[in-house]
Design a protein around this motif. Structure first.
Motif, PDB file in Angstrom:
ATOM      1  N   PHE A  76       4.075  -5.164 -13.801  1.00  0.00           N
ATOM      2  CA  PHE A  76       5.423  -4.735 -13.445  1.00  0.00           C
ATOM      3  C   PHE A  76       6.291  -5.941 -13.094  1.00  0.00           C
ATOM      4  N   ILE A  80      10.109  -7.052 -14.417  1.00  0.00           N
ATOM      5  CA  ILE A  80      11.212  -7.193 -13.466  1.00  0.00           C
ATOM      6  C   ILE A  80      11.801  -8.601 -13.505  1.00  0.00           C
ATOM      7  N   MET A 112       5.778  -7.786  -1.588  1.00  0.00           N
ATOM      8  CA  MET A 112       6.216  -6.846  -2.617  1.00  0.00           C
ATOM      9  C   MET A 112       5.820  -7.356  -3.999  1.00  0.00           C
ATOM     10  N   GLU A 115       2.181  -6.940  -4.909  1.00  0.00           N
ATOM     11  CA  GLU A 115       1.842  -5.584  -5.360  1.00  0.00           C
ATOM     12  C   GLU A 115       2.285  -5.360  -6.797  1.00  0.00           C
ATOM     13  N   LEU A 116       3.497  -5.810  -7.109  1.00  0.00           N
ATOM     14  CA  LEU A 116       4.034  -5.612  -8.457  1.00  0.00           C
ATOM     15  C   LEU A 116       3.269  -6.417  -9.497  1.00  0.00           C
ATOM     16  N   LYS A 119      -0.153  -4.550 -10.410  1.00  0.00           N
ATOM     17  CA  LYS A 119      -0.061  -3.321 -11.194  1.00  0.00           C
ATOM     18  C   LYS A 119       0.273  -3.650 -12.640  1.00  0.00           C
ATOM     19  N   ILE A 124      -0.943   1.964 -16.049  1.00  0.00           N
ATOM     20  CA  ILE A 124      -0.005   3.065 -15.863  1.00  0.00           C
ATOM     21  C   ILE A 124       0.107   3.894 -17.135  1.00  0.00           C
ATOM     22  N   GLU A 127      -2.972   5.994 -17.741  1.00  0.00           N
ATOM     23  CA  GLU A 127      -3.031   7.118 -16.805  1.00  0.00           C
ATOM     24  C   GLU A 127      -2.057   8.209 -17.219  1.00  0.00           C
TER      25      GLU A 127
ATOM     26  N   LEU B 100       4.691   7.860 -12.336  1.00  0.00           N
ATOM     27  CA  LEU B 100       3.833   6.733 -11.992  1.00  0.00           C
ATOM     28  C   LEU B 100       4.621   5.446 -11.757  1.00  0.00           C
ATOM     29  N   VAL B 104       4.559   3.111  -8.206  1.00  0.00           N
ATOM     30  CA  VAL B 104       4.298   1.678  -8.103  1.00  0.00           C
ATOM     31  C   VAL B 104       5.445   0.956  -7.396  1.00  0.00           C
ATOM     32  N   MET B 105       6.659   1.259  -7.828  1.00  0.00           N
ATOM     33  CA  MET B 105       7.822   0.565  -7.265  1.00  0.00           C
ATOM     34  C   MET B 105       7.986   0.855  -5.776  1.00  0.00           C
ATOM     35  N   GLN B 107       5.588   1.797  -3.673  1.00  0.00           N
ATOM     36  CA  GLN B 107       4.494   1.197  -2.911  1.00  0.00           C
ATOM     37  C   GLN B 107       4.772  -0.282  -2.659  1.00  0.00           C
ATOM     38  N   ALA B 108       5.283  -0.948  -3.688  1.00  0.00           N
ATOM     39  CA  ALA B 108       5.595  -2.375  -3.566  1.00  0.00           C
ATOM     40  C   ALA B 108       6.680  -2.590  -2.507  1.00  0.00           C
ATOM     41  N   GLU B 109       7.704  -1.762  -2.566  1.00  0.00           N
ATOM     42  CA  GLU B 109       8.780  -1.883  -1.587  1.00  0.00           C
ATOM     43  C   GLU B 109       8.249  -1.595  -0.173  1.00  0.00           C
ATOM     44  N   ASN B 111       5.363  -2.266   0.922  1.00  0.00           N
ATOM     45  CA  ASN B 111       4.655  -3.459   1.385  1.00  0.00           C
ATOM     46  C   ASN B 111       5.620  -4.476   1.986  1.00  0.00           C
ATOM     47  N   MET B 112       6.780  -4.593   1.370  1.00  0.00           N
ATOM     48  CA  MET B 112       7.786  -5.514   1.897  1.00  0.00           C
ATOM     49  C   MET B 112       8.330  -4.995   3.223  1.00  0.00           C
TER      50      MET B 112
END
Ligand code: SF4
Ligand code: SF4
Lengths: 141, 141
Positions: A76, A80, A112, A115-116, A119, A124, A127, B100, B104-105, B107-109, B111-112
């Motif tokens: 991801f 981005i 952040m 995490e990105l 993934k 994704i 899934e 999905l 992901v997005m 969850q990442a945010e 974390n920040m």
DNA sequence: TCATTAGAGATATAAGGAGTCTCTAATATC
DNA sequence: GATATTAGAGACTCCTTATATCTCTAATGA
């Protein structure tokens, strides 16, 4: 503060491309219709993705786009970065020595990004495919 | 995608206020001069901080601002929420069931935000004070 | 050659950020 | 009570960026 729409479009495009049969090409026309966008606008986003090395383009008749060979490593964060650039969210132009504010803001952003980065698009996509939801069928909208 | 300048100003203001003697008031004039801003512009930011309950204002002569009583609980996230709002960075308006990408997005945010929530202004301020650097003396610029 | 497709460039429009100006309301001081 | 001082609200301007379209060029398969 918000991600631009371009990031959204880029993510959907990448998921769609990654689910295509190997080496098959998809034109911007089809990608744009899927997301209800003008082809020329999406084209600009696709160019960014191409320059970032995430996808490969073939011009001319029967041309189009396909995922790059490194698709099993595309995260991801890669997408981005391609659309949003890689400048820091907190960008104080002064940079005092040992600034504690920057330290906190940067660490948070790093969490952040971490995490990105972990993934991967392929996970994704797979899934979504197994769930047979809109992401796999290409019907996002 | 970048934090607005207002967040930067708000953070500096909060650090400055938190280092003041208890119950002493600081006017917007002084706060603005410190950061080389126009008072009316900074005033708008201070009003946001006031409405968020992070600082308290006293109008009239000899009035000004002071940190709220909950200062030992004020985190970086609190200040950022006051200035930037609390909308999500990734805001797809559609919200498909079980999306999905959003997962992901978000969850990442998260974390920040988690990091920004754990960092308290008072800790940063005290550390700056002990280091006697610009943040403690009010000479940010 | 011709249809098709990616890509570059100029331009238009809208939205939001950044900042100023002016007026009002509240309060201490005299 | 009059006055100076300060916070706060509202309208407004200016600038940057996001979003989007249109047109032209380049490459390629049929
Ligand atoms: S203290 Fe940090 S955030 Fe503040 S002006 Fe200096 S470098 Fe920027
Ligand atoms: S799949 Fe997720 S990100 Fe895509 S349109 Fe649906 S809700 Fe939005």
């Amino acid at each position: 503060m918000r991600y631009s729409n371009a990031t959204n479009y880029a993510l959907h495009t990448m998921v769609h491309l990654i689910l295509q049969p190997r080496e098959s090409l998809v034109g911007v026309q089809e990608l744009a219709e899927m997301q209800h966008l003008s082809p020329t606008y999406l084209s600009k986003i696709l160019t960014k993705l191409t320059k970032a090395g995430l996808i490969e383009s073939t011009p001319g008749a029967k041309g189009g786009y396909k995922i790059s060979r490194t698709k099993h490593e595309i995260s991801f964060l890669d997408v981005i970065h391609a659309t949003e650039g890689d400048t820091s969210l907190f960008d104080c132009s002064i940079h005092h020595e040992g600034c504690l504010i920057e330290k906190v803001m940067w660490q948070a952003e790093e969490n952040m990004k971490s995490e990105l980065k972990s993934k991967l698009l392929i996970d994704i996509a797979k899934e979504a495919e197994s769930k047979q939801n809109g992401m796999a069928t290409g019907r996002f909208f």
